[in-house]
Design an enzyme around this catalytic site. Structure first.
Site, PDB file in Angstrom:
ATOM      1  N   TYR A 176     -19.297 -11.997   8.469  1.00 52.99           N
ATOM      2  CA  TYR A 176     -20.550 -11.580   7.835  1.00 52.99           C
ATOM      3  C   TYR A 176     -20.533 -10.078   7.521  1.00 52.99           C
ATOM      4  O   TYR A 176     -20.935  -9.654   6.429  1.00 52.99           O
ATOM      5  CB  TYR A 176     -21.707 -11.928   8.769  1.00 52.99           C
ATOM      6  CG  TYR A 176     -23.079 -11.561   8.283  1.00 52.99           C
ATOM      7  CD1 TYR A 176     -23.700 -12.283   7.267  1.00 52.99           C
ATOM      8  CD2 TYR A 176     -23.785 -10.509   8.870  1.00 52.99           C
ATOM      9  CE1 TYR A 176     -24.977 -11.955   6.839  1.00 52.99           C
ATOM     10  CE2 TYR A 176     -25.065 -10.179   8.457  1.00 52.99           C
ATOM     11  CZ  TYR A 176     -25.659 -10.904   7.442  1.00 52.99           C
ATOM     12  OH  TYR A 176     -26.922 -10.582   7.026  1.00 52.99           O
ATOM     13  N   LYS A 180     -20.829  -8.464   3.794  1.00 50.53           N
ATOM     14  CA  LYS A 180     -21.934  -7.569   3.448  1.00 50.53           C
ATOM     15  C   LYS A 180     -21.435  -6.173   3.079  1.00 50.53           C
ATOM     16  O   LYS A 180     -22.053  -5.491   2.248  1.00 50.53           O
ATOM     17  CB  LYS A 180     -22.930  -7.504   4.615  1.00 50.53           C
ATOM     18  CG  LYS A 180     -23.726  -8.789   4.813  1.00 50.53           C
ATOM     19  CD  LYS A 180     -24.483  -9.192   3.561  1.00 50.53           C
ATOM     20  CE  LYS A 180     -25.480 -10.300   3.805  1.00 50.53           C
ATOM     21  NZ  LYS A 180     -26.171 -10.722   2.561  1.00 50.53           N
TER      22      LYS A 180
END
Length: 308
Positions: A176, A180
């Site tokens: 993640y 991001k």
């Protein structure tokens, strides 16, 4: 439910919001509609880990907007596929005849410590977050470029969704965090490349209580008392997103904002710190000695979320 039109900041604009069936995306879609926008509500209807498909969440938000007097249409395609992303842009153009703002928000989690992180979990999270930003942006940008070349320069906006995990990293979220962080790089490049076509591109790093974060906040924060300001409500982030997607933010591009509760922060990103130039090749020992001297003058890094 908010009234259909508040100040009308986005009156006449057509806005796509991906991952808009729940959480932040739902809040953004409703906030845009409240400001007069026509909204394409995209959501695949997947579970928290990305499994399953359902048209229910997107259609539910459309009905909420329509009940309040707004205008919205559902799109349930997978924006991390070329077909899903292109059909999303077509949905806006065929339904409303134009596209003004794209809010990339869709995503899910498959958290693991790195040594336990399977390749499938890595690929799936990068696919939905990073590819799921790239493909809608690509197809929307192609439309806006064609309009600009035909003499119809758009006043178009893109709002991408990063995270504090992308800015600082987050223990147990290597996939993640990488996705991001990639979105931040994509935002900077897109802002530079698309400026000539009248397109502005910015990113937010929000903190709010959603399906992806509710357990974290339940473990670390007390529930707000009745009548008190709920700092973790996703609706707190949406006013900034609406402004960034409107003509009121003209001139703002290539920026990253943190948004949490009542706080908005402009993030500065990577900037050169202390430096040394020998004007010749260093030996390993010299390079190490110089690096240590530079580090002694440098600001310490911000801690990674979850680090002890």
């Amino acid at each position: 439910m908010t009234a259909a039109v508040d100040s009308g900041m986005c009156a006449g604009r057509v806005v796509i919001v991906t991952g808009a069936g729940r959480g932040l995306g739902r809040a953004h879609a409703r906030a845009y509609a409240a400001e007069g926008a026509k909204v394409v509500v995209n959501d695949l209807g997947a579970a928290l880990d990305g499994s399953g498909v359902s048209g229910g969440p997107a259609q539910d938000v459309v009905e909420e907007i329509r009940t309040a007097g707004g205008d919205a249409v559902a799109h349930c395609g997978d924006v991390a596929t070329p077909e899903g992303a292109s059909s999303l842009v077509r949905a806006a153009l065929e339904t409303y005849g134009r596209l003004d703002t794209l809010v990339n928000n869709a995503g899910f989690l498959r958290d693991r410590m790195l040594v336990n992180l399977d390749e499938d979990d890595w690929d799936a999270v990068l696919r939905v977050h990073l590819k799921g930003h790239f493909l809608p942006l690509k197809h929307a940008a192609a439309h806006w470029r064609a309009a600009a070349k035909a003499g119809r320069a758009p006043h178009a906006c893109v709002v991408n969704t990063s995270s504090g995990a992308g800015l600082l990293g987050s223990v147990g979220q290597g996939n993640y965090s990488a996705a991001k962080a990639g979105i931040l790089g994509l935002t900077m490049v897109a802002a530079a490349e698309l400026a000539a076509y009248g397109v502005r591109v910015n990113a937010i790093a929000p903190a709010a209580r959603t399906r992806m974060t509710e357990q974290t906040f339940a473990d670390t924060m007390a529930a707000p008392q009745e009548g008190a300001f709920d700092a973790m409500a996703p609706e707190n982030v949406s006013p900034l997103v609406v402004w960034l997607g409107s003509t009121a933010s003209s001139g703002v591009t290539g920026r990253v904002f943190e948004a949490e509760g009542g706080r908005i922060t402009v993030m500065h990103g990577w900037r050169p710190g202390p430096s040394a130039d020998k004007a010749a090749r260093w030996s390993p020992a010299e390079a190490g000695e110089t690096a240590l001297k530079l580090l002694s003058r440098a600001e310490p890094p911000e801690p990674v979320y979850g680090a002890r």
